[in-house]
Scaffold this active site. Structure first.
Site, PDB file in Angstrom:
ATOM      1  CE1 TYR A  16      -3.882  -2.230   0.537  1.00  0.00           C
ATOM      2  CE2 TYR A  16      -2.527  -3.262   2.217  1.00  0.00           C
ATOM      3  CZ  TYR A  16      -3.643  -3.277   1.402  1.00  0.00           C
ATOM      4  OH  TYR A  16      -4.518  -4.326   1.446  1.00  0.00           O
ATOM      5  CG  HIS A  21      -7.057   4.369   0.863  1.00  0.00           C
ATOM      6  ND1 HIS A  21      -7.991   5.367   0.984  1.00  0.00           N
ATOM      7  CD2 HIS A  21      -7.547   3.316   1.563  1.00  0.00           C
ATOM      8  CE1 HIS A  21      -9.006   4.935   1.718  1.00  0.00           C
ATOM      9  NE2 HIS A  21      -8.757   3.699   2.092  1.00  0.00           N
ATOM     10  CG  ASN A  67     -11.642  -0.297   6.220  1.00  0.00           C
ATOM     11  OD1 ASN A  67     -11.288   0.752   5.688  1.00  0.00           O
ATOM     12  ND2 ASN A  67     -12.109  -1.307   5.533  1.00  0.00           N
ATOM     13  CG  ASN A 113     -14.911   2.111   4.663  1.00  0.00           C
ATOM     14  OD1 ASN A 113     -16.065   2.483   4.822  1.00  0.00           O
ATOM     15  ND2 ASN A 113     -14.567   1.267   3.714  1.00  0.00           N
TER      16      ASN A 113
END
Length: 188
Positions: A16, A21, A67, A113
């Site tokens: 990631y 994000h 999240n 989220n």
């Protein structure tokens, strides 16, 4: 001494690392690099501290995955005895044009989220958030792939200037206050 909790949202792991994000992680990483700060792995995240003009900035990169960010935020607010009004959460926003800032004292989760979990865990929408625009340049049904996708070459060229501006906004938050920071940086 005034203390501030600056939380960069993102997902842990190399998979990631360079994704849209993870802009929250990226901003605090660049801040740390520019100020020669080192992150230490601690409970529920990575942490470093920065002092500027009588203010202490506690930076956290939650290790809970996006999240479940609320758990880390709540823990560090309580552990560091930082009032809610001194919290600033850095996150991506696909409803804003690339590189645009929206800094607000409260608001909805906007379908994000990470913000949804923070709101649920803190039981309030009254906390400061700094949304960094990643744009909505994805085709229908491809939102997750886009958000978890890496920056394009073109975006990457402009990203460092916008991240530097975001660092200025974080310093302003601690030194000049939320209202002045919103006036100086929103939409710019």
């Amino acid at each position: 001494m005034k203390k501030f909790l600056i939380v960069g949202l993102g997902n842990i792991g190399p998979k990631y690392e360079n994704t849209r994000h993870n802009i929250g992680f990226r901003i605090v990483d660049v801040f740390a690099e520019k100020e020669s700060l080192t992150f230490e792995t601690v409970k529920l995240g990575d942490k470093t501290t920065y002092k500027l003009k009588g203010r202490t900035f506690v930076f956290i990169k939650p290790s809970t995955f996006m999240n479940l960010s609320g758990k880390s935020v709540k823990y560090w607010l309580e552990k560091e005895k930082i009032p809610l009004e001194n919290l600033l959460v850095l996150t991506d926003d696909l409803n804003l044009a690339f590189g645009t800032f929206r800094i607000k004292k409260k608001g909805s989760d906007g379908g994000h989220n990470g913000l949804k979990d923070i709101q649920h865990t803190l039981n309030t929408t009254q906390y400061n958030r700094f949304r960094f625009g990643i744009s909505d340049a994805f085709s229908e049904g491809r939102q997750v792939d886009y958000v978890l996708g890496e920056w394009t070459e073109e975006e990457e060229k402009n990203l460092s200037l916008r991240v530097d501006k975001a660092i200025d906004a974080i310093k302003s938050f601690g030194l000049a206050g939320m209202a002045n920071t919103m006036n100086s940086f929103n939409g710019k």
